[in-house]
Design a protein around this motif. Sequence first.
Motif, PDB file in Angstrom:
ATOM      1  N   PRO A  25      30.458  41.902  29.566  1.00 22.53           N
ATOM      2  CA  PRO A  25      30.877  40.593  28.029  1.00 22.53           C
ATOM      3  C   PRO A  25      32.770  39.635  28.003  1.00 22.53           C
ATOM      4  O   PRO A  25      32.235  39.129  27.528  1.00 22.53           O
ATOM      5  CB  PRO A  25      31.452  41.711  26.571  1.00 22.53           C
ATOM      6  CG  PRO A  25      30.555  43.526  27.539  1.00 22.53           C
ATOM      7  CD  PRO A  25      30.587  43.263  29.634  1.00 22.53           C
ATOM      8  N   HIS A  26      33.361  40.369  29.104  1.00 22.66           N
ATOM      9  CA  HIS A  26      34.469  39.687  29.033  1.00 22.66           C
ATOM     10  C   HIS A  26      33.762  38.820  30.325  1.00 22.66           C
ATOM     11  O   HIS A  26      34.827  37.862  30.580  1.00 22.66           O
ATOM     12  CB  HIS A  26      36.156  41.002  29.959  1.00 22.66           C
ATOM     13  CG  HIS A  26      35.737  41.900  28.808  1.00 22.66           C
ATOM     14  ND1 HIS A  26      36.870  40.943  27.794  1.00 22.66           N
ATOM     15  CD2 HIS A  26      35.517  43.404  28.349  1.00 22.66           C
ATOM     16  CE1 HIS A  26      36.788  42.579  26.496  1.00 22.66           C
ATOM     17  NE2 HIS A  26      36.078  43.588  27.199  1.00 22.66           N
ATOM     18  N   VAL A  27      33.737  39.185  31.318  1.00 23.01           N
ATOM     19  CA  VAL A  27      33.630  38.240  32.373  1.00 23.01           C
ATOM     20  C   VAL A  27      33.158  36.821  31.859  1.00 23.01           C
ATOM     21  O   VAL A  27      34.046  35.612  33.015  1.00 23.01           O
ATOM     22  CB  VAL A  27      32.628  38.907  33.143  1.00 23.01           C
ATOM     23  CG1 VAL A  27      31.797  37.983  34.479  1.00 23.01           C
ATOM     24  CG2 VAL A  27      32.208  39.933  34.517  1.00 23.01           C
ATOM     25  N   PRO A  28      32.295  36.354  31.629  1.00 21.92           N
ATOM     26  CA  PRO A  28      32.254  34.802  31.041  1.00 21.92           C
ATOM     27  C   PRO A  28      33.193  34.174  30.182  1.00 21.92           C
ATOM     28  O   PRO A  28      33.753  32.996  30.659  1.00 21.92           O
ATOM     29  CB  PRO A  28      31.025  35.030  30.009  1.00 21.92           C
ATOM     30  CG  PRO A  28      30.353  36.623  30.232  1.00 21.92           C
ATOM     31  CD  PRO A  28      31.369  36.836  30.143  1.00 21.92           C
ATOM     32  N   PHE A  29      33.837  35.081  29.834  1.00 17.60           N
ATOM     33  CA  PHE A  29      35.858  34.165  28.730  1.00 17.60           C
ATOM     34  C   PHE A  29      36.729  33.890  30.247  1.00 17.60           C
ATOM     35  O   PHE A  29      37.565  33.421  30.996  1.00 17.60           O
ATOM     36  CB  PHE A  29      35.753  35.172  28.654  1.00 17.60           C
ATOM     37  CG  PHE A  29      35.068  35.404  27.026  1.00 17.60           C
ATOM     38  CD1 PHE A  29      34.470  33.892  26.465  1.00 17.60           C
ATOM     39  CD2 PHE A  29      33.572  36.108  26.876  1.00 17.60           C
ATOM     40  CE1 PHE A  29      33.665  33.846  25.068  1.00 17.60           C
ATOM     41  CE2 PHE A  29      32.821  36.017  25.669  1.00 17.60           C
ATOM     42  CZ  PHE A  29      32.522  35.000  25.118  1.00 17.60           C
ATOM     43  N   ASP A  30      36.916  35.209  30.666  1.00 19.21           N
ATOM     44  CA  ASP A  30      37.739  35.681  31.658  1.00 19.21           C
ATOM     45  C   ASP A  30      37.897  36.040  32.923  1.00 19.21           C
ATOM     46  O   ASP A  30      38.823  36.423  34.270  1.00 19.21           O
ATOM     47  CB  ASP A  30      38.799  37.060  31.038  1.00 19.21           C
ATOM     48  CG  ASP A  30      39.414  37.278  29.486  1.00 19.21           C
ATOM     49  OD1 ASP A  30      39.560  36.064  29.491  1.00 19.21           O
ATOM     50  OD2 ASP A  30      39.632  38.325  29.510  1.00 19.21           O
ATOM     51  N   GLY A  31      36.887  35.819  33.700  1.00 17.18           N
ATOM     52  CA  GLY A  31      35.711  35.690  34.961  1.00 17.18           C
ATOM     53  C   GLY A  31      36.135  37.554  35.162  1.00 17.18           C
ATOM     54  O   GLY A  31      36.479  38.497  34.815  1.00 17.18           O
ATOM     55  N   TRP A  32      35.852  37.574  36.930  1.00 16.84           N
ATOM     56  CA  TRP A  32      36.223  38.875  37.241  1.00 16.84           C
ATOM     57  C   TRP A  32      37.554  38.870  37.973  1.00 16.84           C
ATOM     58  O   TRP A  32      38.441  39.270  39.077  1.00 16.84           O
ATOM     59  CB  TRP A  32      35.315  38.821  38.438  1.00 16.84           C
ATOM     60  CG  TRP A  32      33.603  38.801  38.238  1.00 16.84           C
ATOM     61  CD1 TRP A  32      33.001  37.609  38.613  1.00 16.84           C
ATOM     62  CD2 TRP A  32      32.474  39.815  37.946  1.00 16.84           C
ATOM     63  NE1 TRP A  32      31.565  38.036  38.074  1.00 16.84           N
ATOM     64  CE2 TRP A  32      31.389  39.557  37.669  1.00 16.84           C
ATOM     65  CE3 TRP A  32      33.317  41.365  37.248  1.00 16.84           C
ATOM     66  CZ2 TRP A  32      30.876  40.259  37.661  1.00 16.84           C
ATOM     67  CZ3 TRP A  32      31.878  42.527  37.419  1.00 16.84           C
ATOM     68  CH2 TRP A  32      31.226  41.285  37.247  1.00 16.84           C
ATOM     69  N   SER A  33      38.536  39.264  36.964  1.00 14.43           N
ATOM     70  CA  SER A  33      39.759  38.735  36.758  1.00 14.43           C
ATOM     71  C   SER A  33      40.751  40.167  36.699  1.00 14.43           C
ATOM     72  O   SER A  33      39.896  41.645  35.762  1.00 14.43           O
ATOM     73  CB  SER A  33      40.921  38.105  36.312  1.00 14.43           C
ATOM     74  OG  SER A  33      40.140  38.601  34.168  1.00 14.43           O
ATOM     75  N   SER A 112      29.800  35.063  39.785  1.00 15.26           N
ATOM     76  CA  SER A 112      30.116  35.684  40.656  1.00 15.26           C
ATOM     77  C   SER A 112      30.389  34.621  41.803  1.00 15.26           C
ATOM     78  O   SER A 112      30.742  35.001  43.034  1.00 15.26           O
ATOM     79  CB  SER A 112      29.386  36.637  40.468  1.00 15.26           C
ATOM     80  OG  SER A 112      29.133  37.479  39.666  1.00 15.26           O
ATOM     81  N   ALA A 113      29.440  33.661  41.812  1.00 17.62           N
ATOM     82  CA  ALA A 113      29.785  31.962  42.424  1.00 17.62           C
ATOM     83  C   ALA A 113      30.951  31.919  42.493  1.00 17.62           C
ATOM     84  O   ALA A 113      31.337  32.123  44.142  1.00 17.62           O
ATOM     85  CB  ALA A 113      28.404  31.440  42.217  1.00 17.62           C
ATOM     86  N   ALA A 114      31.687  31.487  41.788  1.00 16.52           N
ATOM     87  CA  ALA A 114      32.811  30.949  42.033  1.00 16.52           C
ATOM     88  C   ALA A 114      34.521  32.027  42.626  1.00 16.52           C
ATOM     89  O   ALA A 114      34.725  31.773  43.691  1.00 16.52           O
ATOM     90  CB  ALA A 114      34.333  30.682  40.668  1.00 16.52           C
ATOM     91  N   LEU A 115      33.808  33.165  42.702  1.00 13.37           N
ATOM     92  CA  LEU A 115      34.140  34.491  43.017  1.00 13.37           C
ATOM     93  C   LEU A 115      34.653  34.226  44.567  1.00 13.37           C
ATOM     94  O   LEU A 115      35.264  34.792  44.995  1.00 13.37           O
ATOM     95  CB  LEU A 115      34.564  35.938  41.993  1.00 13.37           C
ATOM     96  CG  LEU A 115      35.232  37.316  42.830  1.00 13.37           C
ATOM     97  CD1 LEU A 115      36.546  36.842  42.713  1.00 13.37           C
ATOM     98  CD2 LEU A 115      33.999  38.363  42.422  1.00 13.37           C
ATOM     99  N   PHE A 116      33.153  34.408  44.866  1.00 12.52           N
ATOM    100  CA  PHE A 116      32.326  34.710  46.714  1.00 12.52           C
ATOM    101  C   PHE A 116      33.286  33.564  47.216  1.00 12.52           C
ATOM    102  O   PHE A 116      32.560  33.426  47.441  1.00 12.52           O
ATOM    103  CB  PHE A 116      31.548  35.397  46.562  1.00 12.52           C
ATOM    104  CG  PHE A 116      31.352  36.935  45.660  1.00 12.52           C
ATOM    105  CD1 PHE A 116      31.484  37.766  46.686  1.00 12.52           C
ATOM    106  CD2 PHE A 116      30.477  36.861  44.882  1.00 12.52           C
ATOM    107  CE1 PHE A 116      31.872  39.719  46.203  1.00 12.52           C
ATOM    108  CE2 PHE A 116      30.499  38.442  44.631  1.00 12.52           C
ATOM    109  CZ  PHE A 116      31.093  39.242  45.179  1.00 12.52           C
ATOM    110  N   ALA A 117      33.125  31.836  46.003  1.00 11.11           N
ATOM    111  CA  ALA A 117      33.378  31.422  46.934  1.00 11.11           C
ATOM    112  C   ALA A 117      34.934  30.591  47.294  1.00 11.11           C
ATOM    113  O   ALA A 117      34.600  30.146  48.683  1.00 11.11           O
ATOM    114  CB  ALA A 117      32.865  29.950  46.327  1.00 11.11           C
TER     115      ALA A 117
END
Length: 236
Positions: A25-33, A112-117
């Motif tokens: 639930p936090h990922v859409p707002f804070d990303g995988w941070s 996720s796409a942004a993280l693995f890019a």
Amino acid sequence: MIDDDPATEFGTDPTRAALLRAILPHVPFDGWSDRAFASAAREAEVTMAEARAAAPRGPLDLAVEWHRQGDRAMGKALACADLGAMRLRDRVAFAIKSRMAALPEREALRRSAALFALPQNAALGGRLLWETADAIWTALGDASRDGNWYSKRATLSAVLASVVLYRLGDDSPDLARTNAFIDRRIGDVMAFEKWKAGARNNPVLRPLTGPLGWIMGRISAPQRPEDLPGGWRPKE
């Protein structure tokens, strides 16, 4: 496959599973941070030491776990489907559609796409796409053991990458536009495979396709080492 990746699993770690449920639930707002990871630890009621033990790379491990969770859901869908009644192209398309439907959280996929890019994660992202492609071909009963083992997975990995990018912009009901895109991409791949088959029998192209086919036939798919403990070979 056994390796030194701390995100590899042989059954879901319960702490990691709880962290994943809490972080989504936090990922859409804070990303995988790290911020999202800390919030997940609090909500899962585990200490940061316990959280780091379950996910040594923090939120990156949870993103990997989320990807592999989708692969497992896809595998269950394929195991329940009547694949024998489908053409090969339809089986591959069904597998990709099942993979896209397995995890419907589009914003988590975008993050996720942004993280693995990111440059430091690009190799891991490519490896995860390869794992998904390998899972699909294995579930579909691929028996190739030469260079075709690699070419099939490389081609499907490229298709999966394009499908993920298309999926990020698709808000149609039941992913209708994404599913149509998958059908088109598989159609393109099958058309290329048909051209390759014709090229092998074309006398004009044979001077090129002959040596290439010889090289592909000399390449072997990876095998599990036979000298590891705990294994055996069947009697012939």
